[in-house]
Every structure is written in structure tokens, then in C-alpha cells.
Design a protein around this motif. Structure first.
Motif, PDB file in Angstrom:
ATOM      1  N   ASP A 174       0.724  -1.193   0.124  1.00 30.72           N
ATOM      2  CA  ASP A 174       0.002   0.031  -0.022  1.00 30.72           C
ATOM      3  C   ASP A 174       0.995   1.268   0.084  1.00 30.72           C
ATOM      4  O   ASP A 174       1.885   1.202   0.678  1.00 30.72           O
ATOM      5  CB  ASP A 174      -1.020  -0.056   1.172  1.00 30.72           C
ATOM      6  CG  ASP A 174      -1.899   1.300   1.452  1.00 30.72           C
ATOM      7  OD1 ASP A 174      -1.722   2.191   0.724  1.00 30.72           O
ATOM      8  OD2 ASP A 174      -2.846   0.857   2.243  1.00 30.72           O
ATOM      9  N   CYS A 198       0.688   4.217   1.197  1.00 27.41           N
ATOM     10  CA  CYS A 198       0.869   4.992   2.450  1.00 27.41           C
ATOM     11  C   CYS A 198       1.973   4.309   3.297  1.00 27.41           C
ATOM     12  O   CYS A 198       2.581   5.037   3.852  1.00 27.41           O
ATOM     13  CB  CYS A 198      -0.516   5.182   3.218  1.00 27.41           C
ATOM     14  SG  CYS A 198      -1.537   3.862   3.793  1.00 27.41           S
ATOM     15  N   PHE A 245      -4.559  11.623   0.499  1.00 24.32           N
ATOM     16  CA  PHE A 245      -3.637  11.018   1.552  1.00 24.32           C
ATOM     17  C   PHE A 245      -2.629  10.016   0.742  1.00 24.32           C
ATOM     18  O   PHE A 245      -1.608  10.378   1.068  1.00 24.32           O
ATOM     19  CB  PHE A 245      -4.912  10.053   2.154  1.00 24.32           C
ATOM     20  CG  PHE A 245      -4.326   9.132   3.311  1.00 24.32           C
ATOM     21  CD1 PHE A 245      -4.066   9.667   4.546  1.00 24.32           C
ATOM     22  CD2 PHE A 245      -3.978   7.997   3.072  1.00 24.32           C
ATOM     23  CE1 PHE A 245      -3.399   8.818   5.634  1.00 24.32           C
ATOM     24  CE2 PHE A 245      -3.526   6.913   4.066  1.00 24.32           C
ATOM     25  CZ  PHE A 245      -3.036   7.237   5.194  1.00 24.32           C
ATOM     26  N   HIS A 246      -2.908   9.431  -0.216  1.00 21.92           N
ATOM     27  CA  HIS A 246      -2.014   8.595  -0.833  1.00 21.92           C
ATOM     28  C   HIS A 246      -1.195   9.638  -1.785  1.00 21.92           C
ATOM     29  O   HIS A 246      -0.126   9.096  -1.936  1.00 21.92           O
ATOM     30  CB  HIS A 246      -2.540   7.410  -1.414  1.00 21.92           C
ATOM     31  CG  HIS A 246      -3.084   6.324  -0.749  1.00 21.92           C
ATOM     32  ND1 HIS A 246      -4.574   6.187  -0.209  1.00 21.92           N
ATOM     33  CD2 HIS A 246      -2.476   5.342   0.203  1.00 21.92           C
ATOM     34  CE1 HIS A 246      -4.660   5.404   0.602  1.00 21.92           C
ATOM     35  NE2 HIS A 246      -3.647   4.632   0.803  1.00 21.92           N
ATOM     36  N   HIS A 284      -9.324   2.962   0.529  1.00 28.62           N
ATOM     37  CA  HIS A 284      -8.390   1.655   0.194  1.00 28.62           C
ATOM     38  C   HIS A 284      -9.318   0.705  -0.577  1.00 28.62           C
ATOM     39  O   HIS A 284     -10.341   0.264  -0.166  1.00 28.62           O
ATOM     40  CB  HIS A 284      -7.863   1.087   1.594  1.00 28.62           C
ATOM     41  CG  HIS A 284      -6.777   1.878   2.268  1.00 28.62           C
ATOM     42  ND1 HIS A 284      -7.091   2.597   3.306  1.00 28.62           N
ATOM     43  CD2 HIS A 284      -5.567   1.905   2.105  1.00 28.62           C
ATOM     44  CE1 HIS A 284      -6.023   3.492   3.666  1.00 28.62           C
ATOM     45  NE2 HIS A 284      -5.047   2.744   2.804  1.00 28.62           N
TER      46      HIS A 284
HETATM   47 ZN    ZN Z   1      -3.015   3.218   2.333  1.00 29.14          ZN
END
Ligand code: ZN
Lengths: 336, 369
Positions: free
Chosen positions: A248, A250, A299-300, B4
Motif C-alpha cells: 500500500d 501510504c 492522503f495517498h 483503500h
Molecule cells: Zn493506504
């Protein structure tokens, strides 16, 4: 990362296509975020507005476009989230909480706007500092998020982050906070949300960065934690947050910044990670997602760009691995 | 704003005019509800009707933390108010319990849909702590036992949810607190019997279902020192615990040597042998260096056997080098292996795991290979 010595001064345009960062598209994507009021998602995410502004603004600064958002408007919005008790809410009308107070302080620091804060709110800086200091648990040294008392090492890190940016660390008991972090350490060198909790990359970032602010990185088992962090890299180059979990974007920040703070950045393959992050871009509309092909979000986007900055991707402004803000801002605030 | 695993899909960002109009209507309805709740709360209209509006809004957006705070404010007021269905004045215990039950239901349903939302977990925790203040110890114990069953179900659905594991440890602590006698006299051995044994059994069950569950292995590593202390285990019992755990992990390694969760637990067991291990974390207290050397040599022997079937498993070489480093720390000689062996293992690591080349280079330097 070999990119530094790779294509030379040709810059991004001369890069192979899979190594290209779509800077202009990301800038436009971030600028567009506050114009999407005809999407339900915009309203459903109001509880993240101030965090989102910090993420977007930081991404723009790292991309070398610090003026892409109007400075006065940003400051006005940030101050409209400030409560009388010195805490910030996510948006006007939202309750004060540590998570947003830290974002508020980070934005003001990035924009060098503490003077404006004092002009509009007399004694503003001290009020904010006091709000944060009052959330420390005098027994254990950790911090609550707000008046309701939930505790988490994320709040402890946030407190030390914001207080140090304002030069107010003396308002809290740093030694006790450090002792609490130590009580969250696990045999694998990592840290969890509280004593006894499983190691998790996000919590490791907060604990290691908090120790860095406190000047106590000597307490971290560099080799053991570095080994655990390096094992977060998967074959496709991406990083996961815990053993046997999916990669992922992040985590490219939580893991990579921790490796940087431990001086172990070379323990993973930076080139492969850069390619993975770049694959998560939306090549048409800008922004970065958690994984290739997924929906992008701010955010990412910021954590992907911050990761690339730590990997010395050409043309990006240097990021500070403790604060996730431009290095130059931290130098100015901390005088080092 | 932080999504996500949501697919981007084709033509993202393009909506038909009809879809746009529909979304605008949804936005208007949502914002009306937000405004209504905020207005009522600002006026301190803490009624059951307002609580229902709050429920409706939280069902639409459980991440809206300020609304959870509003809910707590309204509930605090309602707990102290007389029961509307009852004419007697003053707060009603039954009424308060009804409110608690309805919030437990609300958070349960929301957690099924949003198992990673911090605010729902927080609220559930808050409402249970409030509930405790109304009820007798026995009822409180029942509340927390039901909570433990709920967590069991959540972990059955997602065995790695770290909110659920943290919450499980918290719930266990509450149950242990309620079981402790209220007197200041030191509790008898039976009374002190905590949930450590049953929690340890629980990790065994979870591991047997899925060897790759590091959350369960981790919890096991946290429980072992407490378990031994509570059993008042002596030297023999402690050595047996260590040997049993090593045998368990040895079987697991043989089953799937490519699973890192298993190797981390092996590392945990090895770390308890170390001279650096703090006394309270040690499994065996009276290890001599000769004992340590024997343990390291034995581990290396069976790990080497795995190489016969799995010569491309990097974890094997890493574990061998780790054990070798430990062995050398307690004893100068190298009877169990040679420097050539160590160099070979390091070369295999570099071959099999080029992503972490920098780390293997540093390891070679630190082992002087
Ligand atoms: Zn993430």
C-alpha cells in the motif's frame, strides 16, 4: 537511488515512461479538491478537511508548487477551525481534537504564518500549546486525543510534533512520554498502539519520529527494527504495514521514513519502490492511489510523493522524515 | 479522502446528467440532516427523537467524530433524566440500560460494515464503561463476557484486525479487574487465576486454523511470561514450556518455511535465550552459556535439514546466520559450523533476496565475513 546519477539533467521528461511523475496533473488534482462540492464524497469527508489541506499543501510544496493554493485563503480556513480552547476541529463546527490541531500547526508552520496567528488570535500559539499539553496523561506520559480521553501513540507523536514546531516542548513531560513509548516496544523492535499491542508500521512511524523529536533515537534497536521494516518490501517493490499483508502506498511513507530515521534507507530497493509508487498514479486526472488501478485520494498522493522525495526522485523538494514537511521549513522552525 | 482498495474503473469522473442530479439530491438530504442535528444539539435538545436523528446520521457517516461526541452528550443527559414511560421522578436504571443496549446494537451493526473505524470502537468502549456504573459487578461481568464473545466473532471474520486484537486485550483486562476481589488482602491462588490460560489456549486455536496469523503469535509471545508467572513455574516447567514452543514452531516451519509470521515467532523464542533479554521476558531463568549453545546448535541442526527440500528459502539462511551470530556470542569456537558455512549462507541470501542487498552487505560486515 540510481535515478540521481541516471538520466542526468534531462530531468523528468527524459525518463523512461514508467519512471515519470505527472507533476502538473498532481498539482491540478490537488487544486480541484475544493471544487468538488457536487460530489457526495466531498461532504462525507468533511471530518478530514483540515488533514486534507495539510496533505494537499505538503504535496504541493514537495512538488515545487508552493503557491498553487492561495495563502490567505488557506490561513483563513485554518483559523476558522480554531476553538477558544486552543484546539482545532476538522472544519468549522467540528469538535477540537489532537489530530486536527497537529494539521493546523503544520500548515501554519509550512506557510510561516505564526505571526498572522498572533495578529488574529492574541496569545494563539500559547493557547494551542496549552490545549495539547493538557491532553498529556500525568500518570503514564501518553496523550489523549480530546476531552473524551481515548489514548493512542499517534496522539503522543502529534503532540511532540506540533509543540516542537511552536517551540513549546517545555510545556509537557518529554521524559515520561519517552518512557511510555518504550513500554510499547516489542521483541521484533517495533511498536504498537499501546503496551502489548502488535507492531504496526504506522505506529512505528509515530513512535520512532516521537523519539527523534525527543532526541532519544538511541533507545531504538536499529538493526532489529531496521530488519523488520526492510521485510515490508514485497516482490513488486511496494511496502506493506505488517507481515503477510498487502502492499500500500501510504506505507511507503511510514516504513521508508522510519528506515530513514534509523539510517537504514539502503536496506530496501529504492528504485523498485519508486516504480511501484509511480504505477499508482492516475495518469489522466492526477493523484496517487493505494495500489495500481485504484481510486486516488489526497492522503495517498502526499505519502507517495513524500516517499519519492525521500528516495531523491529528481526535481522534488526534500522532505523531512520526522515531520513529513519540507526540510527547509523544519530547519527554519527548529533552527537546525 | 483516504480510500483503500476501491477500483478506479473506466471513465472515472464522468457522470451522466441524471446521475449528477441524483447525487445533488443526496447531498442536499445529507446536509439537511447534518444541519438539523447540529442545530438541535446546539439548543441542547437532548431528546430520544434527537438521538434517533443522530443514529440516522451515524449510519450514513460513522467517521463523523463530532456526531459521536454529540451522541455522548445527549446520552449523558438522558441517563440522568427520568424514564418518559414511567411517572416516577429521578433517573431510571431500566431506561439507562435500554439506552446502553441500543448503543451496543448500533455499534455492533456499524462495526460489521466498518470494522476499521476507530470512532465506533471508541464509542463502544465508552458506552460499556458508562454501563458499568449502573449495574452490579455480576452484570458488568456479563456485559464484558458478551463483549469477549463478540470479539471472537470479529476475529473469526478477520483474524488480523488489529483493532479487534487490541480491543480483545482491553476486554480481557476489564474481566480480570472485575474478577479480582474487592478486599485489600492478597488474593488466593484461585482468585488470581486470570484469563491468561484461556487466552493462551485461544492463540493455540487461532494458530491451528491459520499458521500465518502473526497477530496470534504476537499475543502468544505477550502471554507466555505472564502465564509462567501465574503458574509459579519452576525451572523444569519453564524449560518444558520453551521446548514445547520450539517443537511447535519447528512443526510450523516444516509445514511452510516461506511464511514470515512463523519465523518471527522463532526469532521471539530465540530472543528470550539472549543474555540481553530482560529478566521479566525470559522463559527460562537459569540458562548457562552451555545451555544456550546447545539450544542454538539444536535449532541450527533442524533448520539445516529444511535446506534438503527447500534450498531457495531465504528465511532458512537468515535464521542460520542469526543463530550462528548468537552462538558465537556465547562461545568463541565454531564446532557447529564453519566460517565457510556462514559465507555460503550469506551468499545465498544475496542471491535469493536482492531487494535487501544493502542489509546483507551490512550483515556481512558486522559478522566479519
Ligand atoms: Zn493506504
Amino acid at each position: 537511488m540510481s535515478l540521481v546519477s541516471g538520466p542526468g539533467r534531462g530531468g523528468v521528461a527524459a525518463m523512461p515512461v514508467e519512471m515519470r511523475l505527472f507533476v502538473d496533473k498532481h498539482v491540478r488534482y490537488i487544486q480541484s479538491l475544493d471544487t468538488r462540492k457536487d460530489e457526495l464524497e466531498y461532504w462525507l469527508t468533511e471530518h478530514l478537511r483540515l488533514n486534507g489541506l495539510y496533505w494537499g499543501l505538503t504535496a504541493l510544496h514537495l512538488l515545487g508548487h508552493p503557491d498553487a493554493l492561495a495563502r490567505d485563503e488557506v490561513i483563513s480556513f485554518v483559523l476558522s477551525c480554531l476553538h477558544d480552547n486552543g484546539g482545532f476541529g476538522a472544519a468549522p463546527g467540528h469538535d477540537p481534537h489532537m489530530l486536527y490541531t497537529v494539521s493546523g500547526v503544520q500548515i501554519l508552520a509550512t506557510l510561516d504564518a505564526f505571526d498572522e496567528l498572533e495578529k488574529r488570535v492574541t496569545g494563539g500559539r500559547n493557547k494551542i500549546g496549552q490545549f495539547i499539553a493538557d491532553l498529556q496523561d500525568p500518570e503514564t506520559g501518553t496523550f489523549a486525543g480530546d476531552e473524551w480521553g481515548e489514548q493512542d501513540t499517534r496522539f503522543l507523536y502529534g503532540a511532540l510534533n506540533a509543540l516542537s514546531l511552536m517551540g513549546l516542548l517545555h510545556l509537557v513531560n518529554v521524559d515520561k512520554a519517552v518512557a511510555y513509548i518504550q513500554s510499547c516496544a516489542n521483541f521484533d523492535g517495533g511498536y504498537g498502539t499501546s503496551p502489548g499491542a502488535e507492531s504496526h508500521s504506522g505506529q512505528i512511524f509515530t513512535c520512532v519520529a516521537a523519539l527523534a523529536i525527543a532526541g532519544r533515537l538511541d533507545l531504538v534497536d536499529h538493526d532489529r527494527l531496521g530488519a523488520w521494516l526492510s521485510e515490508r518490501q514485497l516482490k513488486n517493490g511496494g511496502l506493506n504495514g505488517r507481515p503477510e499483508k498487502k502492499e500500500d502506498v501510504c506505507y511507503s511513507w511510514w516504513v521508508l521514513s522510519s528506515l530513514a530515521n534509523l539510517d537504514r534507507l539502503h536496506w530496501i530497493d529504492g528504485d523498485k519502490l519508486a516504480v511501484f509508487i509511480l504505477q499508482c498514479q492516475d495518469p489522466e486526472l492526477g493523484g496517487i492511489a493505494d495500489r495500481p488501478g485504484d481510486m486516488v485520494d489526497v492522503f495517498h498522493t502526499v505519502f507517495g510523493i513524500a516517499g519519492l522525495s525521500l528516495l531523491k526522485y529528481p526535481g522534488l523538494v526534500e522532505v523531512d522524515p520526522v515531520y513529513c514537511m519540507p526540510r527547509s521549513v523544519i530547519k527554519k522552525c527548529l533552527g537546525k | 479522502m483516504a480510500s483503500h482498495g476501491v477500483l478506479r474503473g473506466l471513465g472515472a469522473g464522468v457522470r451522466s446528467e441524471e446521475a449528477r442530479q441524483k447525487e445533488l439530491q443526496q447531498i442536499a438530504a445529507y446536509n439537511d440532516l447534518v444541519e438539523l442535528v447540529n442545530t438541535k444539539v446546539a439548543e441542547r435538545q437532548y431528546t430520544i427523537e434527537v438521538l434517533d436523528l443522530i443514529t440516522k446520521l451515524l449510519n450514513e457517516n460513522p467517521e463523523y467524530y463530532t456526531i459521536w461526541n454529540h451522541r455522548r452528550r445527549a446520552l449523558r443527559y438522558l441517563f440522568a433524566a427520568p424514564d418518559p414511560k414511567d411517572s416516577s421522578p429521578g433517573p431510571s436504571k431500566r431506561h439507562a440500560q435500554d439506552l446502553v443496549e441500543s448503543d451496543l446494537r448500533l455499534t455492533f451493526l456499524l462495526l460489521r460494515k466498518f470494522p476499521k473505524c476507530y470512532w465506533i470502537w471508541n464509542h463502544r468502549n465508552w458506552i460499556l464503561r458508562i454501563a458499568e456504573s449502573f449495574v452490579q459487578t455480576a452484570e458488568a461481568r456479563k456485559l464484558w463476557s458478551e463483549e469477549l464473545q463478540l470479539i471472537g466473532k470479529m476475529l473469526h471474520a478477520d483474524s488480523r484486525n488489529f483493532h479487534a486484537w487490541s480491543y480483545r486485550r482491553f476486554v480481557v483486562a476489564q474481566l480480570e479487574r472485575l474478577q479480582a476481589p474487592a478486599t485489600s488482602e492478597p488474593p488466593s491462588r484461585e482468585a488470581r487465576q486470570s484469563l491468561t490460560e484461556s487466552e493462551f489456549e485461544y492463540t493455540t486455536k487461532m494458530i491451528k486454523t491459520n499458521l500465518s496469523n502473526f497477530s496470534a503469535w504476537h499475543n502468544r509471545s505477550e502471554l507466555i511470561p505472564r502465564l509462567l508467572a501465574e503458574r509459579e513455574a519452576g525451572s523444569v516447567a519453564r524449560r518444558k514450556m520453551l521446548d514445547d514452543e520450539l517443537a511447535l514452531i519447528c512443526t510450523a516451519i516444516n509445514t511452510d518455511p516461506f511464511d514470515q509470521s512463523i519465523w518471527y515467532y522463532h526469532q521471539y523464542l530465540m530472543s528470550t535465550l539472549s543474555l540481553d533479554c530482560p529478566p521479566q521476558d525470559r522463559i527460562v531463568h537459569d540458562l548457562s552459556n552451555h545451555d544456550r549453545q546447545k539450544y542454538y546448535a539444536h535449532e541450527m541442526e533442524y533448520i539445516r535439514e529444511i535446506l534438503e527440500d527447500e534450498e531457495d528459502c531465504k528465511w532458512v539462511y537468515e535464521a542460520l546466520l542469526h543463530c550462528a551470530g548468537c552462538y558465537l556470542e556465547v562461545e568463541g569456537g565454531t564446532q557447529a559450523f564453519t566460517t565457510r558455512d556462514m559465507r555460503y549462507w550469506l551468499d545465498q541470501l544475496k542471491r535469493l533476496d536482492p531487494l535487501r542487498k544493502g542489509r546483507w552487505d551490512d550483515l556481512g560486515r558486522s559478522l566479519k565475513l
